[in-house]
Design a protein around this motif. Structure first.
Motif, short mmCIF file in Angstrom:
data_model
loop_
_atom_site.label_atom_id
_atom_site.label_comp_id
_atom_site.label_asym_id
_atom_site.label_seq_id
_atom_site.Cartn_x
_atom_site.Cartn_y
_atom_site.Cartn_z
N GLU A 78 0.83 -1.21 0.00
CA GLU A 78 0.00 0.00 0.00
C GLU A 78 0.86 1.26 0.00
O GLU A 78 0.55 2.24 -0.68
CB GLU A 78 -0.94 -0.01 1.20
CG GLU A 78 -2.04 -1.06 1.10
CD GLU A 78 -3.21 -0.79 2.04
OE1 GLU A 78 -3.40 0.39 2.44
OE2 GLU A 78 -3.94 -1.73 2.36
N ILE A 79 1.94 1.24 0.76
CA ILE A 79 2.84 2.39 0.78
C ILE A 79 3.45 2.60 -0.60
O ILE A 79 3.46 3.73 -1.13
CB ILE A 79 3.96 2.19 1.83
CG1 ILE A 79 3.39 2.21 3.24
CG2 ILE A 79 5.03 3.29 1.68
CD1 ILE A 79 4.40 1.85 4.32
N LEU A 80 3.95 1.54 -1.21
CA LEU A 80 4.62 1.65 -2.50
C LEU A 80 3.67 2.15 -3.59
O LEU A 80 4.05 2.99 -4.42
CB LEU A 80 5.22 0.30 -2.89
CG LEU A 80 6.35 -0.19 -1.96
CD1 LEU A 80 6.67 -1.65 -2.24
CD2 LEU A 80 7.60 0.67 -2.12
N PHE A 81 2.43 1.67 -3.59
CA PHE A 81 1.45 2.17 -4.55
C PHE A 81 1.16 3.64 -4.31
O PHE A 81 1.01 4.41 -5.27
CB PHE A 81 0.16 1.35 -4.48
CG PHE A 81 0.08 0.23 -5.47
CD1 PHE A 81 -0.34 0.44 -6.77
CD2 PHE A 81 0.43 -1.06 -5.10
CE1 PHE A 81 -0.42 -0.60 -7.69
CE2 PHE A 81 0.36 -2.11 -6.00
CZ PHE A 81 -0.06 -1.88 -7.31
N SER A 82 1.07 4.04 -3.05
CA SER A 82 0.76 5.44 -2.73
C SER A 82 1.88 6.37 -3.19
O SER A 82 1.66 7.57 -3.39
CB SER A 82 0.53 5.62 -1.23
OG SER A 82 1.74 5.58 -0.50
N LEU A 83 3.08 5.83 -3.35
CA LEU A 83 4.22 6.62 -3.81
C LEU A 83 4.28 6.71 -5.34
O LEU A 83 5.19 7.32 -5.89
CB LEU A 83 5.53 6.02 -3.29
CG LEU A 83 5.69 5.97 -1.76
CD1 LEU A 83 7.01 5.32 -1.39
CD2 LEU A 83 5.57 7.35 -1.15
N GLY A 84 3.33 6.08 -6.01
CA GLY A 84 3.30 6.12 -7.47
C GLY A 84 4.18 5.09 -8.14
O GLY A 84 4.64 5.28 -9.27
N TYR A 98 -5.18 -4.37 -1.84
CA TYR A 98 -5.40 -2.93 -2.03
C TYR A 98 -4.10 -2.29 -2.46
O TYR A 98 -3.04 -2.64 -1.93
CB TYR A 98 -5.91 -2.30 -0.72
CG TYR A 98 -6.36 -0.86 -0.90
CD1 TYR A 98 -7.67 -0.58 -1.26
CD2 TYR A 98 -5.46 0.18 -0.73
CE1 TYR A 98 -8.08 0.73 -1.44
CE2 TYR A 98 -5.86 1.49 -0.92
CZ TYR A 98 -7.17 1.77 -1.26
OH TYR A 98 -7.57 3.07 -1.46
N PRO A 99 -4.20 -1.35 -3.42
CA PRO A 99 -5.38 -0.93 -4.17
C PRO A 99 -5.82 -1.98 -5.19
O PRO A 99 -5.11 -2.99 -5.36
CB PRO A 99 -4.91 0.36 -4.86
CG PRO A 99 -3.45 0.14 -5.06
CD PRO A 99 -2.98 -0.61 -3.85
N PRO A 100 -6.94 -1.76 -5.88
CA PRO A 100 -7.45 -2.78 -6.81
C PRO A 100 -6.43 -3.20 -7.87
O PRO A 100 -6.43 -4.35 -8.30
CB PRO A 100 -8.66 -2.08 -7.46
CG PRO A 100 -9.12 -1.11 -6.41
CD PRO A 100 -7.88 -0.62 -5.74
N GLU A 101 -5.54 -2.27 -8.26
CA GLU A 101 -4.55 -2.58 -9.30
C GLU A 101 -3.60 -3.69 -8.89
O GLU A 101 -2.91 -4.27 -9.73
CB GLU A 101 -3.74 -1.33 -9.65
CG GLU A 101 -4.54 -0.20 -10.27
CD GLU A 101 -5.11 0.75 -9.25
OE1 GLU A 101 -5.36 1.91 -9.61
OE2 GLU A 101 -5.31 0.34 -8.09
N VAL A 102 -3.56 -3.99 -7.58
CA VAL A 102 -2.65 -5.03 -7.10
C VAL A 102 -3.02 -6.39 -7.68
O VAL A 102 -2.17 -7.29 -7.78
CB VAL A 102 -2.66 -5.07 -5.56
CG1 VAL A 102 -3.90 -5.77 -5.03
CG2 VAL A 102 -1.41 -5.73 -5.02
N ALA A 103 -4.27 -6.54 -8.11
CA ALA A 103 -4.71 -7.82 -8.69
C ALA A 103 -3.97 -8.14 -9.99
O ALA A 103 -3.91 -9.30 -10.40
CB ALA A 103 -6.22 -7.78 -8.95
N GLU A 104 -3.41 -7.12 -10.62
CA GLU A 104 -2.71 -7.31 -11.89
C GLU A 104 -1.28 -7.81 -11.70
O GLU A 104 -0.62 -8.18 -12.66
CB GLU A 104 -2.69 -5.99 -12.68
CG GLU A 104 -4.07 -5.38 -12.91
CD GLU A 104 -3.98 -3.95 -13.42
OE1 GLU A 104 -2.84 -3.48 -13.68
OE2 GLU A 104 -5.03 -3.31 -13.54
#
Length: 322
Positions: A78-84, A98-104
Motif C-alpha cells: 500500500e505504501i509503495l502504490f501510494s508513492l506512485g 489494495y489498491p485494486p490494481e494489485v490484482a494485476e
C-alpha cells in the motif's frame, strides 16, 4: 525444480493473527502518550547511490532507484502504490488486496513464498517486514544467497514510526516528495479526527481480534492501544501487554462500554457476541454498542491508517460524527 518456503499449521495461525492484528508488538518502542503533533525524522534529499539500514541493522546499497520491486506484506504494498510505484512493483503476496490494481501483479505466495518465482522476477529490491521475521527468515536467507537484496521494513508501533517508514521507503525508491505528501495527508486526517474527539467523555473499550474459544485482544504496547489512547478511549485490556488471549469471564468483569470487532471471518458475529453466556450484563451489549471495523485500515501500517483512526473513533463515539 521449484523451491517453496513452507509454513506449518502453527505458523499459519500465528500469521493469521498477525494479519488481523496488523503487527507483532514490541513494548519498548510503543508510546503511551496520545499523539497530536507527530513529527518524522529529518532526511536529506534522496540521492543515489545510497546506503540504507533496515529494521534488523542490515546495510543495503542502492546504485539507482529500483525499477523492479517485490513486496512481501500488504502494508508495504500500500505504501509503495501510494508513492506512485505501480509500474515498478512486479510481485506481491496472495494476501495483497489494495489498491485494486494489485490484482494485476504477479503473486509470489501467501503462507509460502515461491523463492524461484521471486528470483525470476529479477527484483532490484524485495521489501519484507519485521513483524514476520520469525516466519520469513529462511526465505530471506534463500533470496540473499541468490543475490537478491532484501530490505526488512520496521514494524511501526505508532503513527510517528509509520510516517518514518513511509519517508524511508520514499527515499529508497527515489520518491521522497511523494512520501512527504502522503505523510502530510495522513497528518491532516489525524488532526481532523483528534479535533472532533477532543472533548469526548472517555468510554471503556474492548477490541476483539478473533472469536471464541480463543478470543484475542489488544493489550498495552500495541498499535491498537496507541490508537485508542489518541482518541481518549480507555482500553480495558491494557492491564496486560501485547495481543493476548482473554476469556469470556474476564470480558464480563471488565464490562466495556463498547466492543470493537476487527475480524470478518465469522458470519453474523455482531449478533452472536450478545448471545454468549453472561454477556447480557455487559454495557456494550445492553447499549447495542458492538461495532465491526475494517481490519485492514485499522491495522496496516500504511497510508490508510488515518482513515482507520477515523473509523475507530466513529465506532466508539458515533454521536460525535453525526
Amino acid at each position: 525444480m521449484k523451491k517453496f518456503w513452507k509454513i506449518g499449521l502453527s505458523a499459519f495461525l500465528t500469521l493469521g493473527l498477525l494479519a488481523a492484528c496488523g503487527q507483532e508488538e514490541k513494548n519498548d518502542k510503543s508510546s503511551n502518550e496520545p499523539q497530536t503533533q507527530q513529527e518524522t525524522s529529518q532526511v536529506d534529499e534522496a540521492t543515489f547511490p545510497m546506503t540504507i539500514t533496515d529494521a534488523i541493522g542490515k546495510d543495503i546499497t542502492l546504485e539507482a532507484p529500483p525499477e523492479k520491486i517485490v513486496s512481501l506484506i500488504p502494508s508495504n504494498t500500500e505504501i509503495l502504490f501510494s508513492l506512485g510505484l505501480k509500474d515498478e512493483i512486479v510481485g506481491v503476496t496472495d494476501n495483497d488486496d489494495y489498491p485494486p490494481e494489485v490484482a494485476e501483479k504477479e503473486k509470489v505466495g501467501g503462507m509460502e513464498y515461491n523463492i524461484e518465482k521471486i528470483i525470476a522476477l529479477n527484483p532490484d529490491i524485495v521489501f519484507s517486514h519485521e513483524s514476520s521475521m520469525s516466519l520469513s527468515e529462511a526465505a530471506i536467507e534463500q533470496l540473499e544467497s541468490a543475490g537478491v537484496k532484501v530490505f526488512v521494513v520496521n514494524n511501526a508501533q505508532d503513527f510517528n514510526e509509520t510516517y518514518t517508514t513511509i519517508e524511508q521507503l520514499g527515499r529508497a525508491t527515489g520518491k521522497l516528495p511523494e512520501a512527504e505528501e502522503v505523510i502530510a495527508n495522513m497528518k491532516a486526517k489525524v488532526e481532523e479526527v483528534l479535533a472532533k474527539v477532543k472533548d469526548v467523555e472517555p468510554k471503556k473499550v474492548l477490541v476483539e481480534a478473533s472469536d471464541e474459544p480463543d478470543i484475542y485482544t489488544a493489550g498495552n504496547g500495541t498499535f491498537m492501544n496507541a490508537m485508542l489512547e489518541m482518541i481518549h478511549a480507555e482500553n480495558v485490556a491494557a492491564d496486560a501487554d501485547d495481543w493476548y488471549k482473554i476469556d469470556a469471564e474476564q470480558i464480563i468483569a471488565k464490562n466495556p462500554d463498547v466492543i470493537v470487532v476487527t475480524y470478518h471471518y465469522v458470519p453474523d458475529i455482531l449478533t452472536k457476541i450478545p448471545q454468549r453466556a453472561g454477556f447480557d450484563t455487559i454495557n456494550a451489549v445492553k447499549n447495542k454498542a458492538i461495532v465491526q471495523v475494517d481490519e485492514n485500515t485499522t491495522s496496516r501500517q500504511g497510508p490508510r491508517l488515518g482513515e482507520g483512526l477515523e473509523e475507530l473513533a466513529k465506532a466508539i463515539y458515533p454521536e460525535v460524527f453525526k
